[in-house]
Design a protein around this motif. Structure first.
Motif, PDB file in Angstrom:
ATOM      1  N   PRO A  57       0.801  -1.225   0.000  1.00  0.00           N
ATOM      2  CA  PRO A  57       0.000   0.000   0.000  1.00  0.00           C
ATOM      3  C   PRO A  57       0.835   1.277   0.000  1.00  0.00           C
ATOM      4  N   ASP A  58       2.078   1.179   0.432  1.00  0.00           N
ATOM      5  CA  ASP A  58       2.943   2.358   0.460  1.00  0.00           C
ATOM      6  C   ASP A  58       3.451   2.744  -0.920  1.00  0.00           C
ATOM      7  N   ILE A  59       3.234   1.886  -1.911  1.00  0.00           N
ATOM      8  CA  ILE A  59       3.648   2.200  -3.278  1.00  0.00           C
ATOM      9  C   ILE A  59       2.432   2.757  -4.003  1.00  0.00           C
ATOM     10  N   ALA A  60       2.575   3.948  -4.495  1.00  0.00           N
ATOM     11  CA  ALA A  60       1.464   4.618  -5.169  1.00  0.00           C
ATOM     12  C   ALA A  60       1.030   3.842  -6.407  1.00  0.00           C
ATOM     13  N   GLU A  61      -0.278   3.911  -6.695  1.00  0.00           N
ATOM     14  CA  GLU A  61      -0.798   3.252  -7.894  1.00  0.00           C
ATOM     15  C   GLU A  61      -0.299   3.920  -9.161  1.00  0.00           C
ATOM     16  N   THR A  62       0.416   5.004  -9.012  1.00  0.00           N
ATOM     17  CA  THR A  62       0.990   5.686 -10.171  1.00  0.00           C
ATOM     18  C   THR A  62       2.498   5.424 -10.265  1.00  0.00           C
ATOM     19  N   ALA A  63       2.936   4.304  -9.730  1.00  0.00           N
ATOM     20  CA  ALA A  63       4.360   3.950  -9.806  1.00  0.00           C
ATOM     21  C   ALA A  63       4.806   4.009 -11.266  1.00  0.00           C
ATOM     22  N   PRO A  64       5.969   4.570 -11.534  1.00  0.00           N
ATOM     23  CA  PRO A  64       6.438   4.673 -12.920  1.00  0.00           C
ATOM     24  C   PRO A  64       6.506   3.308 -13.594  1.00  0.00           C
ATOM     25  N   ALA A  65       6.058   3.249 -14.823  1.00  0.00           N
ATOM     26  CA  ALA A  65       6.024   1.986 -15.561  1.00  0.00           C
ATOM     27  C   ALA A  65       7.412   1.409 -15.786  1.00  0.00           C
ATOM     28  N   ASP A  66       8.416   2.271 -15.816  1.00  0.00           N
ATOM     29  CA  ASP A  66       9.776   1.786 -16.059  1.00  0.00           C
ATOM     30  C   ASP A  66      10.555   1.529 -14.769  1.00  0.00           C
ATOM     31  N   ALA A  67       9.872   1.650 -13.634  1.00  0.00           N
ATOM     32  CA  ALA A  67      10.526   1.385 -12.349  1.00  0.00           C
ATOM     33  C   ALA A  67      10.762  -0.113 -12.192  1.00  0.00           C
ATOM     34  N   THR A  68      11.946  -0.475 -11.740  1.00  0.00           N
ATOM     35  CA  THR A  68      12.214  -1.889 -11.484  1.00  0.00           C
ATOM     36  C   THR A  68      11.559  -2.275 -10.167  1.00  0.00           C
ATOM     37  N   LEU A  69      10.989  -3.470 -10.167  1.00  0.00           N
ATOM     38  CA  LEU A  69      10.259  -3.920  -8.988  1.00  0.00           C
ATOM     39  C   LEU A  69      11.163  -4.054  -7.775  1.00  0.00           C
ATOM     40  N   LYS A  70      12.293  -4.711  -7.951  1.00  0.00           N
ATOM     41  CA  LYS A  70      13.156  -4.994  -6.800  1.00  0.00           C
ATOM     42  C   LYS A  70      14.017  -3.803  -6.396  1.00  0.00           C
ATOM     43  N   HIS A  71      14.570  -3.072  -7.370  1.00  0.00           N
ATOM     44  CA  HIS A  71      15.516  -2.009  -7.025  1.00  0.00           C
ATOM     45  C   HIS A  71      14.833  -0.662  -6.793  1.00  0.00           C
ATOM     46  N   PRO A 100       5.942 -18.908 -15.331  1.00  0.00           N
ATOM     47  CA  PRO A 100       7.037 -19.746 -14.840  1.00  0.00           C
ATOM     48  C   PRO A 100       8.105 -18.903 -14.140  1.00  0.00           C
ATOM     49  N   ASP A 101       8.757 -19.509 -13.163  1.00  0.00           N
ATOM     50  CA  ASP A 101       9.788 -18.795 -12.394  1.00  0.00           C
ATOM     51  C   ASP A 101      10.816 -18.121 -13.288  1.00  0.00           C
ATOM     52  N   GLU A 102      11.258 -18.818 -14.328  1.00  0.00           N
ATOM     53  CA  GLU A 102      12.286 -18.234 -15.193  1.00  0.00           C
ATOM     54  C   GLU A 102      11.774 -17.004 -15.935  1.00  0.00           C
ATOM     55  N   ASP A 103      10.469 -16.932 -16.191  1.00  0.00           N
ATOM     56  CA  ASP A 103       9.915 -15.748 -16.846  1.00  0.00           C
ATOM     57  C   ASP A 103       9.851 -14.563 -15.896  1.00  0.00           C
ATOM     58  N   TRP A 104       9.622 -14.832 -14.603  1.00  0.00           N
ATOM     59  CA  TRP A 104       9.592 -13.731 -13.641  1.00  0.00           C
ATOM     60  C   TRP A 104      10.946 -13.049 -13.558  1.00  0.00           C
ATOM     61  N   GLN A 105      12.007 -13.784 -13.826  1.00  0.00           N
ATOM     62  CA  GLN A 105      13.341 -13.186 -13.807  1.00  0.00           C
ATOM     63  C   GLN A 105      13.494 -12.132 -14.910  1.00  0.00           C
ATOM     64  N   ALA A 106      12.741 -12.306 -16.007  1.00  0.00           N
ATOM     65  CA  ALA A 106      12.868 -11.422 -17.163  1.00  0.00           C
ATOM     66  C   ALA A 106      11.951 -10.200 -17.095  1.00  0.00           C
TER      67      ALA A 106
END
Length: 84
Positions: free
Chosen positions: A21-35, A60-66
């Motif tokens: 919930p602390d991440i705004a619904e307007t998070a930049p589309a090019d923002a990396t999820l982890k970093h 599949p797990d390998e696709d989530w990496q990409a």
């Protein structure tokens, strides 16, 4: 970006806000999820489950990496989903 991609991206942001919930619904589309958005591994697991349920697919797990950004995830979902 097409309307479909925009709709998918909006839904992805909604699901992400449900997990973090602390991440705004307007998070930049090019923002990396982890970093950039600093989503930890437990949050990723919950997010994966929500995305798969929301779009009727199994990633599949390998696709989530990409799929490091919301944009790349939106493109993946658009190409692979079974629920319109």
């Amino acid at each position: 970006m097409t309307t479909t991609d925009t709709d998918v991206l909006s839904r992805l942001r909604t699901e992400l806000a449900s997990v973090r919930p602390d991440i705004a619904e307007t998070a930049p589309a090019d923002a990396t999820l982890k970093h950039d958005l600093e989503i930890d591994s437990l949050d990723v697991l919950e997010y994966v489950a929500r995305v798969e349920a929301a779009f009727g697919l199994v990633v599949p797990d390998e696709d989530w990496q990409a799929v490091a950004t919301l944009d790349s995830l939106a493109a993946y979902v658009t190409a692979h989903r079974t629920i319109p």
